[in-house]
Design a protein around this motif. Sequence first.
Motif, PDB file in Angstrom:
ATOM      1  N   THR A  49       0.826  -1.207   0.000  1.00  0.00           N
ATOM      2  CA  THR A  49       0.000   0.000   0.000  1.00  0.00           C
ATOM      3  C   THR A  49       0.857   1.252   0.000  1.00  0.00           C
ATOM      4  O   THR A  49       0.587   2.215  -0.729  1.00  0.00           O
ATOM      5  CB  THR A  49      -0.929  -0.010   1.220  1.00  0.00           C
ATOM      6  N   ASP A 180      -5.596  -1.048  -5.003  1.00  0.00           N
ATOM      7  CA  ASP A 180      -5.032  -1.625  -3.775  1.00  0.00           C
ATOM      8  C   ASP A 180      -6.010  -2.638  -3.192  1.00  0.00           C
ATOM      9  O   ASP A 180      -6.946  -2.288  -2.500  1.00  0.00           O
ATOM     10  CB  ASP A 180      -4.762  -0.491  -2.770  1.00  0.00           C
ATOM     11  N   GLU A 181      -5.802  -3.879  -3.486  1.00  0.00           N
ATOM     12  CA  GLU A 181      -6.653  -4.986  -3.015  1.00  0.00           C
ATOM     13  C   GLU A 181      -8.138  -4.676  -3.161  1.00  0.00           C
ATOM     14  O   GLU A 181      -8.905  -4.804  -2.219  1.00  0.00           O
ATOM     15  CB  GLU A 181      -6.360  -5.295  -1.539  1.00  0.00           C
TER      16      GLU A 181
HETATM   17 MG   LIG Z   1      -2.377  -2.591   2.150  1.00  0.00          MG
END
Ligand SMILES: [Mg+2]
Lengths: 325, 299, 334, 324, 503
Positions: A49, A180-181
């Motif tokens: 991240t 991000d995910e």
């Molecule tokens: Mg993360």
Amino acid sequence: MSDMTLEVRNLRTHFFTRAGVVRAVEDVSFSVQRGRVLGLVGESGSGKTVTGFSIIRLVDPPGRIAGGSILFHGRDLAKLSEREMRGLRGNRIAMIFQDPMMTLNPVLRIDTQMIETVRAHAKVSHAEARARSRDALGMVGIPSPDERLESYPHQFSGGMRQRVAIAIALLHRPDLIIADEPTTALDVTIQAQILAEVQKLAANVGTALIWITHDLSVVAGLADEIAVMYAGRIVEAGDVATVLDRPSHPYTHGLIGSVPSRNKRGTRLRQIPGMTPSLLDLPEGCAFRARCAYADAACEKDPPTTEPARGHALRCFHPLLEPVA
Amino acid sequence: MSDVAAVVREETPFHRFVHEFAESKLAVAGFVVVAIIAFLAVFASVIAPQNPYDLAQLDIMDGRLPPGSVSADGLTFWLGTDDQGRDMLSGILYGLRISLTVGAGSAIIAGIIGSALGLTAAYVGGKIETGIMRLVDLQLSFPAILVALMILAFLGKGVLNVTLALVIVEWARYARTARGAALVERRREYIEAAECLALPRWRVLFRHLLPNCMPPLIVIGTIQIARAITLEATLSFLGLGVPITEPSLGLLIANGYQYMLSGKYWISFYPGIALLVTIVAINLVGDQLRDVLNPRLRR
Amino acid sequence: MSAPVIELRGVSKRFGKSFDIAARLTHRLSGALGRPYKDQTVHAVDTVDLTIRKGEVVGLVGESGCGKSTLGRMVAGIMPPSDGSVLWQGTDIATLSPEAARAVKLKVQMIFQDPYASLNPRLRVAEIVGEAPRVHGMIPRGTFDAYVDAQLHRAGLDPAYKRRYPHQFSGGQRQRIGIARALAVQPEFLVCDEAVAALDVSIQAQILNLFMDLRAELDLTYLFISHDLGVVEHLSDRVVIMYLGRIVEEARAEEIFAHANHPYTQALLSEVPRIEARKKHFVGVKGEIPSPIDRPTGCHFHPRCPHAMPRCAIEAPALREIAPGHRSACHLNT
Amino acid sequence: MTTWLFRRLIQALFVILAMTVIVFLGVNVIGDPVEILISPDADQAERARAIIALGLDKPLWQQYLIFLQGALHGDLGRSFVFNEPALRLIGQRMPATMELAVTAVLLSIVLGIPLGLYAGLYPDSILGRSAMAGSILGFSLPTFWVGLMFIMVFAVELGWLPSTGRGATAAFLGVQWSFLTRDGLAHMAMPALNLSLGNIALVLRLTRAGVRENLPMDYVRFARAKGLSPARVVFVHVMKNILIPIVTVIGLEFGSTIAFSVVTESVFAWPGMGKLIIDSINVLDRPVIVAYLMMIVFLFIVINLIVDLLYTALDPRVRLESRQ
Amino acid sequence: PAMAQTLSLAVSAPVTSIDPHYHTLSPNQSLDAQIFDPLVDMDATAHPVPALAESWKLVDSQTWEFHLRTTNFHNGAPFTAEDVAFTLDRVPRVLNSPGSFSIYTKAVTGVEIVDPHTIRLRTSGVYPLLPIDLTQVSMLSRSIGANPLTEDFNSGKNAIGTGPFKFVAYKPGDRIELDRNDAYWGAKPAWEHVNYRIISNDAARTSALLAGDVSLIDAVPTSDYVKLSKEPKVTLAQIVGLRLIFLWLDHQRDVSPFVEGPNGEKLDHNPLKDLRVRQALSFAINRPAIVSQVMEDSAIPSGQFLPKGSYSYVPDLAAPPYDPARARKLLAEAGYPKGFRITLHGSNDRYVNDAKIIQAVGQMWTRIGVQTKVEALPWASYVGHASKLEYSAFQFGWGTSTGEASNPLRALTATYDAAKGLGTVNRGRYSNPALDQLIDKALVTADDGARETLLQQATRMAMDDVAIIPLHQQKNIWAMRKGLSYTARADEQTRAIDIRPVK
Ligand SMILES: [Mg+2]
Ligand SMILES: Nc1ncnc2c1ncn2[C@@H]1O[C@H](COP(=O)(O)OP(=O)(O)OP(=O)(O)O)[C@@H](O)[C@H]1O
Ligand SMILES: Nc1ncnc2c1ncn2[C@@H]1O[C@H](COP(=O)(O)OP(=O)(O)OP(=O)(O)O)[C@@H](O)[C@H]1O
Ligand SMILES: [Mg+2]
């Protein structure tokens, strides 16, 4: 390679906390080309991240980009003024976050949140911005987008919210999307819908995509290239086939090995012993060595990045040569 | 496996709490001041040059002397005297005692009663919860001053009665906070785990639920102590506080208030400063507690 | 076949608000005004029958909100069912004396999803693990420490850490503490509710191995709740698929993965990302998961089902055996 | 919504009923109104006559029933002291208190929110820290003391503002208001500020805490990732979220602001209902006390209603049905 | 200019009604005096003077004849004997009155209108106090219609008097606005407009004067008295008032609730019934100290009901001297060499410095061995307890509205007797048949001189027997802007007409 959208070189992002310096991203280099998908994988806390936030320069104090360059179409983002950067964010570079429940402002209507994005970067009328927003919603497969614009986030399910977030990211047809995910919090069938949506868009628009995840299985089907992060560094990178089928780094190898489907049903799984180390004042040397079966005295020095094959980067003194079973 | 140590130092939540609390120098200073004030209040009878509550030790002929005056018996009034010839320094020390007793006493008693009711409401639910919460509403919609007046009229004045009045005024806030916190905590998995382990209900309530609801309660506790002290001062101003012969800080201020215009500032000013310092210190501690105990701001 | 330990017979769970005077008043009022009141009841679990036999590992799969946890809680005795009965070794739990009910409750323990929320942050590890056995008089006097040490050791934790607090452990270690806590009351049955979902892949493997070791060592029976089909496939003997409060399919694990019958199961299997896949073309089942408040009529899956027929919208299909030990609830089978 | 309204009404009814019983008992406990009201020169016969005239000769439960009967017809009784319907008396005094309380609340918003925003955005700045420190003073100093200081400084020493009283008023909607005249505003400045000090501190702190809590939230980052200007992020995205707790608290505090206006009103000789109630308590003017409290309960209910409606307006997630 | 024509003044006590017959409450009466006139008025030192009645005399022992002034009401209606009859008829019939003015008119048993400017009032017995009672009764005009309602006074409709000012507006709790009555029969008022404001809070009132918001305030707080007397911008007007602050002792019970032995033990008798003990308690009090330290000289020590110069004042009855040695001796003689314990009760929001005074007394009593606990309560609850005779020693004040001693003698020290209306507020239940006889006699003595002697005798008897312990007589103090003058009044009333610019 004139199609290079983003090239990150030796990026370092550190957090200067009271307890000490957290080297969240340490000497990270990778690149993404137009229309290609890079999967950035790693376990929790490995710095994925922070890497993403570093690229769009949203690292908040006590964090700081401590070095390296982020070349976006050749321009170094690390050197841009905040104002110039703001012009790129949401415009040329967009980001999608992990938790769709949290990314949309709960008290503002969807149209407000979309229109403000349009008008932040384009001098268009309110009506025009609204029309664009509606089209974007349609593009990500939200039925009756006109009505849906009037809704609040809580009236949407998680999957729909994530699609709204994606629609917002797409408003200006950015050159780069950092995801991000974005599907981690979603169910399997909904995840598949989103992945299908994203695949279609990358193909149609030619956007470069950085897909951050801890789930190897997701990127296996989606990405062109994979970079594996461990303790703030990229330990192995290359195209999907190379990394997943013939991993050279013991960590990548272990990671792939511990996926249940790679094991015989009902048998003990292959496991990596120990835990991910804390990034706080990490001692020099290979961060994986405490958990690594092959570690020796050599590993007490930082392993350099090598390129055992073209397009395959590795940080290990003892690369594995045989392919995974 | 477990041979890899997670954290090196053995650290209790209390240690960590102390550590985080100490990060703000201002809060530590506040804590030290509170401690000093508490010390002064507890040992007022030893420290104070005079027992200001003993009518035999007062002489109105010493009334309203400016700071530094010396009485007929050779006692120096460092902070002057009030209209009854009460040494202000002694009055403030004893007044601190009353104010803190009333403030802390009422906050603690109200805290215990309120949290017990709030927790029960949240944990038991149903009719009991509705009943308790309606009582809270009723209490909160009743002006504190009137409640205090009625109670004081019923029971007569007195430190205990003022404390009781403040308890009746304050408990509802705790009940509300405790219920709010407990409603969140109750859904946590560790409570389910405790239930799954067939632990007795009271044990779940007091050993598992209560300690985890403490942070917000402690925070409003400190604020309520400060509030109670000021409310007591206001009641005194309205003539409903503690007995005049055992003045709290608030009553000292209220008594001295009428002398402000005539230049006899010390009668009101010094107790005012004492009150101010006390409340500011308590609030500094409370502020930091709020930050430290707030899970959302936890680093 | 071994004896059933847990049987669910027509178990349902509904969540709703209790009606006070005001609510009833409005209902009557809106009824009079010709706007019938909209039911806000959550049908979390809807007439579920399930039998789990001694020594089995049953995997329970389904998407978010389909009632997996609720089912698990009812099995673990944390929550009473609204309808139907839960049987422990053949006797209805609801008919037991408080004493006996407590004993049964201890026999079924639960491992929770969130390693952070499932441990009381204010208790030391020794207390977390040892409290219940001590309260229930399961440890002789003076052997508390030894007992706790043994439990921690069995869960793969160094007993030296027992004076620490949960926050001083990593997620994987915490999950081990949770396991030690459950094992300390000598259960026979473990309900694992997404017990590895919050863990990193490499740690997840460690915990899954621990589960398998314990099964062998203690002859445990598991209800293993997960939305990760890979994990379920690896661990389970039998797999149960839930959709919106109902069981839609149930069979031995190999059977399900080889011959999925229900369209929902098929869709689920095809959508699971596989590490072997390369440049997969994702499709996605159409539609969103409906809410348990506002459930579709008939078969709950029909609005998203590629094979939906008019009948599916009217009649809920029964769960019937389509092959030995393979039950499915789909009108296509008749 | 309807359910919620019904529930509110039923609850309010109970609260009011309980309140009246308590007050009836309470006033009786405190003392005997006749003792206070009647002239010391009056003889025993005159005393007995007055008791009958005020209806205090009947047993308490009968007095209560009579009161209830009247209340059902909208008559809350006559003041013993003023010989006017208690409701009218309160009605006459209410505008003065309301405009004071509303101004105080407005002041707390106008001063508290910007300062709180600043302190939240720049917690380590000098202004931010001073605002926080100052806010502690805001609720540490007793209101009556601050009030007198204001008078001494601004009226007596500097002569900028009139010391006490309500000043000139002008009619609006048939009611006399101070804020419509210059003189009235000048008279209102000090008491309103005095009354609002605690609230300013409260709002300031709430705002700061809200900013600190919301800034690290994902949606703020997402807003920044969209390339929005910092001003838009703070004033639209963060602001709307922190308004929710602020509105709730202001709503609750508005009630106690009114209750506590007693102190300010007596320091500044402000002819509001706070002063009326304290005077009424002092002379045990039961009809006024009961009527006042019923008004207050009613006011609380209305305020809560408004807060709840505002709440739904501000926070779309909240549906009235789901709040108790 | 116009401003100079407006007078703003501030009084401490709230006016609750404009109706002059609604409630016998001194703040109301003080305001009424601006708008209405009685037949007989009180002068500044509480002696009766002609007002609407130019003269009065006894025609026979039971009939008074009043000669009325020729003047008009504010609405132009002439003032006649009819209006007097109208007023006397209305007084006892005011609805819901909590304190009726009929106590001042009930002596009148018959009304006879002789001519428009002569009226005769008959009493049932000899009643020498009638003119004084009538000082409290404001005259209304019958032109406002029969059975006037209290509300209509507040709105101004009925607020029609003959007084120096006309009613303009009443803002409850805030102010009453008045305009000059140019047709006033007496001296012409100096102000065209008067803002009669109410500022209860002492400090606020003083500040308002200092800030120039008002030109005159009444009830100057004792704590500001010294400062204001030195203030160059301010002048003071003062007079010893009719209000006596005193202590009650329990004369009645054999065991008094708040008296205990020196070590807290129960006593089987009541020491307060012993004259020596009462004297000791009185001699123990240092009145000059209370006056100088607590009252800051805004009072004078007192040994009787009335201030010097009043009718029936006893010239040689000084305040009891401060003599702790003698007090101790008397206590020992009475059998209390070690003293005893007592609780002294008082109010804390009623009289000037009430709570402080009892604390000071407590100090002084403790010094002679009577260990005193002091308790002060809000008046609202205190007065009820006191009237139920729950205390042993407690503080009260008495303002003699009539300005002569029969009033306190009757109310405070006569034996409690509901039938005769005597001892109405005798909360110590003091009873002395000899005193009762004297009072009875004085009340039917029409001759002013003879009556005065009787009242003086009675006063002396009550004081010698320590029926009450007198403490001090309050001074009534007004403060005003330099350039104004005010004739201080013993009855505490603030009258705008008496406020005049200094020439
Ligand atoms: Mg993360
Ligand atoms: N504000 C911060 N202050 C201090 N350290 C931080 C901060 N933000 C992140 N870190 C640290 O940086 C490291 C990398 O964090 P990051 O969020 O990038 O991990 P991640 O790979 O995205 O993990 P996850 O899968 O859990 O999202 C972590 O060790 C984290 O503790
Ligand atoms: N205590 C409760 N009160 C009201 N509704 C509840 C409660 N517990 C669960 N529900 C509802 O019941 C339904 C099923 O919940 P449950 O937690 O069993 O689902 P799940 O399958 O475990 O989902 P997840 O995968 O998200 O954990 C959900 O819609 C949930 O909102
Ligand atoms: Mg669940």
